[in-house]
Design an enzyme around this catalytic site. Structure first.
Site, PDB file in Angstrom:
ATOM      1  CD  GLU A   1      -2.829  -1.546   0.409  1.00  7.87           C
ATOM      2  OE1 GLU A   1      -2.845  -0.902  -0.658  1.00  7.87           O
ATOM      3  OE2 GLU A   1      -3.628  -2.466   0.657  1.00  7.87           O
TER       4      GLU A   1
ATOM      5  CG  HIS B   1      -0.248   0.296  -4.285  1.00  9.39           C
ATOM      6  ND1 HIS B   1      -1.285  -0.537  -3.955  1.00  9.39           N
ATOM      7  CD2 HIS B   1       0.706  -0.503  -4.834  1.00  9.39           C
ATOM      8  CE1 HIS B   1      -0.970  -1.774  -4.301  1.00  9.39           C
ATOM      9  NE2 HIS B   1       0.235  -1.786  -4.825  1.00  9.39           N
TER      10      HIS B   1
ATOM     11  CE1 TYR C   1       9.500   8.550 -10.830  1.00  7.92           C
ATOM     12  CE2 TYR C   1       7.941   6.962 -11.717  1.00  7.92           C
ATOM     13  CZ  TYR C   1       9.146   7.637 -11.808  1.00  7.92           C
ATOM     14  OH  TYR C   1       9.985   7.380 -12.863  1.00  7.92           O
TER      15      TYR C   1
ATOM     16  CD  GLU D   1      -7.413  -4.121  -0.468  1.00 11.67           C
ATOM     17  OE1 GLU D   1      -7.555  -5.213   0.104  1.00 11.67           O
ATOM     18  OE2 GLU D   1      -6.318  -3.593  -0.683  1.00 11.67           O
TER      19      GLU D   1
ATOM     20  CD  GLU E   1      -5.048  -2.565  -4.024  1.00 15.63           C
ATOM     21  OE1 GLU E   1      -5.871  -3.216  -3.351  1.00 15.63           O
ATOM     22  OE2 GLU E   1      -4.215  -1.821  -3.507  1.00 15.63           O
TER      23      GLU E   1
ATOM     24  CG  HIS F   1      -3.694  -6.053  -1.582  1.00 13.93           C
ATOM     25  ND1 HIS F   1      -3.471  -4.693  -1.554  1.00 13.93           N
ATOM     26  CD2 HIS F   1      -2.470  -6.626  -1.638  1.00 13.93           C
ATOM     27  CE1 HIS F   1      -2.167  -4.463  -1.603  1.00 13.93           C
ATOM     28  NE2 HIS F   1      -1.538  -5.618  -1.654  1.00 13.93           N
TER      29      HIS F   1
HETATM   30 FE    FE Z   1      -4.711  -2.910  -1.252  1.00 14.88          FE
END
Ligand code: FE
Length: 344
Positions: free
Chosen positions: A117, A120, A126, A190, A224, A227
């Site tokens: 996470e 991400h 960035y 998610e 993801e 996840h």
């Molecule tokens: Fe996640």
């Protein structure tokens, strides 16, 4: 809590996702929830860093006016959602879930997930910095843009009880509260709330636009997906270990929440893309969101609600591509310690 000195070894079959023995959380072996160990290894195998991906062509496209006003607005708004969503996700893993998960192998994966996470959020930072976007604008959108605010507010309302320092699992009511948080976090945050934004980023990619940002989002979607798979395993394992929690009323409650979430996600998409984008219109987004909402429900054994076809079949290709793509051809393969990674 003090430990008892003993040569008696714990019974691995007594291990639980929640409400396991206190001492058990320190001892990884022997494992019971091997799916968590598999997920941990898969996460490591998928390791990536945003700074390995060049943003040169994205920067040029933006500079040379290759994006329309609508496209710039869409790009900024999906970034505005993503930045908030991954910070909420990180907080939920570290502050709400970790403490109450009593399986050490599940905790191992949560540690990996928490880092992902962070990666991400790093990716969004960035992208924003590379493109010279206003970070203050993007990262504050969850307070300013209705569609993002409504989704963030919905998710955060389920954290209230769990974030309370006095909250403990071990009663019927609290265990259901924990399971509700897990369902909202995995199936909805998610599993649903990321997906119209994913679709937009792959829309860019299909037009050969913003390919650096889109490639990062592709890796994020791959993470993801893991996840979500792990969250679904946790939910289904808790259902097996404590079947009394999964009452018909509770099941209906989760179905209702998923229906509400699908509506919020649709409103977000309609607000962000009022004129549609890359051939995806409001009706397409609604159907896509309903399609994935049904899939999330089915994976925890709940009945589908919408029964619609996937209007964006290329989205499953985008997901499959991430699996097949030779990631190592486009990235720096060795991680340096004490140095930065450079493109040459
Ligand atoms: Fe996640």
């Amino acid at each position: 809590m003090p430990i008892t000195k003993t040569t008696t070894r714990p019974d691995v079959n007594a291990r639980r996702v929640i409400n396991g023995a206190d001492a058990d959380v320190i001892q990884l072996h022997p494992m019971k929830h091997t799916f968590a160990w598999d997920a941990y290894n898969a996460g490591n195998a998928n390791h990536w860093l945003p700074t390995e991906i060049t943003m040169m062509s994205d920067i040029e496209q933006l500079r040379n006016g290759r994006l329309t006003e609508d496209e710039i607005k869409a790009l900024k708004t999906v970034l505005g959602f993503f930045t908030t969503a991954d910070s909420i996700a990180a907080n939920n893993v570290v502050l709400a879930m970790y403490k109450h998960i009593s399986s050490p192998e599940c905790r191992m994966y949560l540690l990996r997930q928490a880092y992902e996470e962070a990666i991400h959020t790093h990716a969004y930072q960035y992208i924003v910095e590379s493109l010279g976007l206003d970070g203050g604008e993007i990262f504050n959108m969850y307070r300013e843009v209705d569609g993002i605010y409504s989704k963030a507010d919905f998710i955060l309302s389920f954290n209230e009880g769990i974030f309370d320092p006095e909250f403990k699992t071990g009663t019927f009511e609290n265990d259901q509260k924990f399971l509700e948080n897990l369902c909202v976090f995995s199936l909805i945050l998610e599993g649903i709330f990321f997906y119209s934004s994913f679709a937009v980023m792959f829309g860019f990619q299909r037009q050969n636009k913003m390919v650096g940002a889109a490639e990062q989002i592709q890796y994020i979607m791959r993470d993801e997906t893991q996840h979500l798979n792990f969250g679904i395993k946790l939910i289904n394992t808790i259902k097996e270990e404590q079947p009394e929690l999964w009452t018909p009323e509770f099941q209906q409650h989760i179905v209702d929440l998923v229906r509400q979430a699908a509506e919020l996600e649709y409103k977000f998409a309609a607000e962000v893309f009022p004129r549609g984008i890359f051939g995806m219109n409001a009706e397409g987004f609604r159907q896509y969101i309903e399609h994935i909402a049904d899939r999330r429900l089915q994976r925890v054994g709940l009945p589908p609600q919408f029964n619609v076809e996937n209007p964006f079949p290329w989205m499953s290709e985008a997901i499959d591509l991430t699996k097949e793509k030779n990631f190592f051809e486009t990235r720096v393969t060795e991680y340096q310690t004490g140095g930065t990674l450079n493109w040459d």
